[in-house]
Design a protein around this motif. Structure first.
Motif, mmCIF file in Angstrom:
data_model
loop_
_atom_site.group_PDB
_atom_site.id
_atom_site.type_symbol
_atom_site.label_atom_id
_atom_site.label_comp_id
_atom_site.label_asym_id
_atom_site.label_seq_id
_atom_site.Cartn_x
_atom_site.Cartn_y
_atom_site.Cartn_z
ATOM 1 N N LEU A 21 0.813 -1.217 0.000
ATOM 2 C CA LEU A 21 0.000 0.000 0.000
ATOM 3 C C LEU A 21 0.841 1.259 0.000
ATOM 4 N N THR A 24 -2.970 7.914 0.347
ATOM 5 C CA THR A 24 -3.023 9.299 -0.147
ATOM 6 C C THR A 24 -1.973 10.197 0.506
ATOM 7 N N SER A 25 -1.368 9.754 1.622
ATOM 8 C CA SER A 25 -0.305 10.565 2.227
ATOM 9 C C SER A 25 0.960 10.520 1.379
ATOM 10 N N VAL A 26 1.118 9.458 0.575
ATOM 11 C CA VAL A 26 2.310 9.255 -0.261
ATOM 12 C C VAL A 26 3.590 9.377 0.588
ATOM 13 N N ASP A 27 3.553 8.835 1.787
ATOM 14 C CA ASP A 27 4.718 8.900 2.680
ATOM 15 C C ASP A 27 5.638 7.704 2.485
ATOM 16 N N ASP A 30 4.054 0.548 2.230
ATOM 17 C CA ASP A 30 3.972 -0.429 3.315
ATOM 18 C C ASP A 30 3.800 -1.814 2.697
ATOM 19 N N ARG A 60 7.329 11.902 -4.412
ATOM 20 C CA ARG A 60 6.141 12.328 -3.672
ATOM 21 C C ARG A 60 5.579 13.616 -4.286
ATOM 22 N N ILE A 189 -6.923 6.932 10.058
ATOM 23 C CA ILE A 189 -6.493 8.306 9.762
ATOM 24 C C ILE A 189 -5.258 8.229 8.878
ATOM 25 N N ASP A 220 0.132 17.580 6.673
ATOM 26 C CA ASP A 220 1.374 17.294 5.936
ATOM 27 C C ASP A 220 1.696 18.424 4.956
ATOM 28 N N TYR A 231 6.123 15.745 7.417
ATOM 29 C CA TYR A 231 4.970 15.673 8.309
ATOM 30 C C TYR A 231 5.362 16.170 9.697
ATOM 31 N N LYS A 233 6.071 15.286 12.842
ATOM 32 C CA LYS A 233 6.401 14.109 13.648
ATOM 33 C C LYS A 233 6.183 14.386 15.140
ATOM 34 N N GLY A 323 -3.822 3.846 11.145
ATOM 35 C CA GLY A 323 -3.288 4.865 10.228
ATOM 36 C C GLY A 323 -2.300 5.775 10.942
ATOM 37 N N GLY A 324 -1.500 6.468 10.134
ATOM 38 C CA GLY A 324 -0.443 7.315 10.685
ATOM 39 C C GLY A 324 -0.942 8.396 11.633
ATOM 40 N N GLU A 327 -0.517 8.167 15.313
ATOM 41 C CA GLU A 327 0.794 8.481 15.906
ATOM 42 C C GLU A 327 0.901 9.963 16.254
HETATM 43 N N1 LIG Z 1 5.087 9.835 14.523
HETATM 44 C C1 LIG Z 1 4.160 10.529 13.851
HETATM 45 N N2 LIG Z 1 3.756 11.731 14.312
HETATM 46 C C2 LIG Z 1 2.831 12.453 13.656
HETATM 47 N N3 LIG Z 1 2.255 12.048 12.505
HETATM 48 C C3 LIG Z 1 2.612 10.860 11.997
HETATM 49 C C4 LIG Z 1 3.576 10.036 12.636
HETATM 50 N N4 LIG Z 1 3.735 8.912 11.888
HETATM 51 C C5 LIG Z 1 2.899 9.051 10.814
HETATM 52 N N5 LIG Z 1 2.225 10.213 10.882
HETATM 53 C C6 LIG Z 1 1.266 10.759 9.898
HETATM 54 O O1 LIG Z 1 0.699 9.702 9.176
HETATM 55 C C7 LIG Z 1 0.883 9.881 7.767
HETATM 56 C C8 LIG Z 1 0.968 8.550 7.106
HETATM 57 O O2 LIG Z 1 -0.182 7.845 7.436
HETATM 58 P P1 LIG Z 1 -0.629 6.569 6.628
HETATM 59 O O3 LIG Z 1 -1.545 5.803 7.486
HETATM 60 O O4 LIG Z 1 0.566 5.899 6.068
HETATM 61 O O5 LIG Z 1 -1.483 7.260 5.480
HETATM 62 P P2 LIG Z 1 -1.737 6.805 3.978
HETATM 63 O O6 LIG Z 1 -2.520 5.559 4.073
HETATM 64 O O7 LIG Z 1 -2.479 7.957 3.410
HETATM 65 O O8 LIG Z 1 -0.365 6.616 3.390
HETATM 66 C C9 LIG Z 1 2.122 10.725 7.632
HETATM 67 O O9 LIG Z 1 2.150 11.426 6.421
HETATM 68 C C10 LIG Z 1 1.965 11.639 8.864
HETATM 69 O O10 LIG Z 1 1.115 12.707 8.597
#
Ligand SMILES: Nc1ncnc2c1ncn2[C@@H]1O[C@H](COP(=O)(O)OP(=O)(O)O)[C@@H](O)[C@H]1O
Ligand SMILES: [Mg+2]
Length: 411
Positions: A21, A24-27, A30, A60, A189, A220, A231, A233, A323-324, A327
């Motif tokens: 995966l 939409t965050s394109v981080d 996974d 990205r 999220i 982000d 992001y 963090k 979801g991220g 965190e």
């Molecule tokens: N330690 C953290 N602190 C704050 N935000 C976080 C942290 N880890 C992840 N994130 C947030 O989560 C996002 C990624 O979430 P993710 O569930 O992978 O989303 P997607 O499914 O859209 O890729 C990052 O871009 C960031 O905004």
């Protein structure tokens, strides 16, 4: 691998499947490895491994640019389709390397791809009205570079029957998390936030799910613009600021979060244009206050949707978050305040965590495709018929995990 291996895979009692995966965050990409026994409501899963591979910043930004109808370019999208296929393949090969496996050990990959555009509305185009969605990072590239049969492009089948191709996660929620006596809500999220409501003992038709509005996408975008960081963090920037009421009230005018479901949204709405307008409004405001305000707005929109569109029908006793965004301590603290009296916790069930959940979904969807099970949820996507989701891509070479491709493309 010969195509008759497909028969072997179809007839197996259990399968080793990799879910891939990039949301939409394109981080990051996974990649999760799991053993799936059975299918449908009888699926049993066991998580065996996980890796996450950050997406290089230039890629990205190219995805952001090309997700926007004003700045997207068809030649860039055409190339990104292959480049991302190679990037996703490397995530698989790195996972194999980490667990000392090779491609012959794995039955299937399920890959979401990268959403480049999502148009779940039925606005007229040339007089035609269709819903559509497009993911790139082609599964046939992944199959050929990894040597593993790959199922991808899950969303589009739902559009054949007037569905929006989203959300897909309620299927996983339904088969794994429906509780006999508790009403549960599962919140993810990611870039966007989506929620699934599972009334106690729910049937597939009783599951209720929709996008609530922004997840991390606005946070982000503004963090990158204001601090040149991908992001926030640990919410370090948000923690230094306070809510600016004027900006918060401006955000409250947004029409997506407050619309009643069914609804589905994405970068087309909360991406660059939205963020530019917001920054224009926020010109005089302290940078930390801006990040705090949009972070609190995200939490508020989730609660607003619960209060207005869910609680009147189904009062929940448990909110399970993945979801991220789970965190982000400012989002979590705010949600705990809003959802007083309801058990709020991070996902950690059956080996599924807040980090790997969405990747698990695509492994499960690949397993459903190969098993011939429809996995769209008419009650949530709006489609008129059941559909088998995904395209199956075969390959003829097996691969050792030693050779990576993505970097070798830079020549
Ligand atoms: N330690 C953290 N602190 C704050 N935000 C976080 C942290 N880890 C992840 N994130 C947030 O989560 C996002 C990624 O979430 P993710 O569930 O992978 O989303 P997607 O499914 O859209 O890729 C990052 O871009 C960031 O905004
Ligand atoms: Mg991600």
């Amino acid at each position: 691998m010969k195509s008759n291996n497909l028969n072997k895979i179809i007839n197996k009692k259990f399968r080793l499947v990799i879910g891939l995966l990039s949301g939409t965050s394109v981080d990051a990409v996974d990649a999760v490895l799991l053993k799936i026994t059975g299918s449908g409501i009888n699926s049993k899963i066991k998580i065996l491994g996980f890796t996450t591979q950050p997406i290089p910043n230039d890629i990205r930004l190219a995805i952001f640019r090309n997700s926007n109808s004003r700045t997207g370019k068809i030649d860039e999208i055409c190339r990104l389709n292959v480049i991302l296929g190679a990037l996703f393949s490397d995530a698989v090969l790195k996972l194999l390397r980490k667990y000392k496996l090779n491609s012959r050990d794995i039955d299937l990959i399920g890959s979401h791809g990268q959403t480049i555009h999502h148009l779940p509305g039925r606005e007229s185009f040339l007089g035609y009205k269709v819903k559509s969605t497009m993911q790139i990072g082609d599964p046939s590239i992944i199959a050929n570079l990894t040597g593993i049969t790959t199922v991808g492009d899950f969303r589009i089948a739902d559009c054949a029957f007037d569905g929006g191709g989203a959300p897909l996660v309620p299927y996983l929620d339904y088969i794994l998390f429906t509780h006999n006596s508790k009403n549960r809500a599962l919140l993810n999220i990611g870039g966007i936030s989506n929620i699934t409501i599972l009334p106690a003992g729910a049937s597939k038709e009783e599951v209720f799910a929709f996008d609530t509005g922004p997840g991390n996408m606005i946070i982000d975008g503004l963090t990158y613009h204001l601090f040149r960081k991908g992001y926030d963090k640990g919410a370090v920037f948000a923690k230094k600021g306070k809510v600016n009421l004027e900006l918060f009230n401006y955000l409250l005018e947004d029409k997506i979060y407050s619309t009643s479901p069914p609804k589905s949204t994405g970068r087309e709405h909360y991406g660059m244009e939205f963020q530019k307008k917001l920054l224009k409004k926020a010109k005089e405001i302290n940078k930390y206050d801006i990040v705090r305000t949009v972070t609190e707005f995200t939490a508020f929109t989730i609660y607003y949707n619960y209060k207005n569109f869910i609680e009147p029908k189904d009062k929940i006793s448990e909110l399970i978050i993945s979801g991220g965004g789970s965190e982000n301590p400012v989002i979590m603290k705010s949600l705990r305040n809003y959802f007083k009296g309801i058990k709020v916790r991070k996902m950690n069930d059956h080996g599924i965590t807040s980090k790997n959940k969405e990747a698990v979904l695509f492994a499960v969807l690949a397993n459903e495709c190969i098993s011939g099970n429809p996995a769209n949820m008419r009650s949530v996507s709006g489609s008129t018929k059941d559909a088998i989701l995904g395209k199956i891509c075969l390959c003829c070479h097996s691969r050792e995990s030693g050779n990576l491709y993505f970097k070798s493309l830079k020549r």
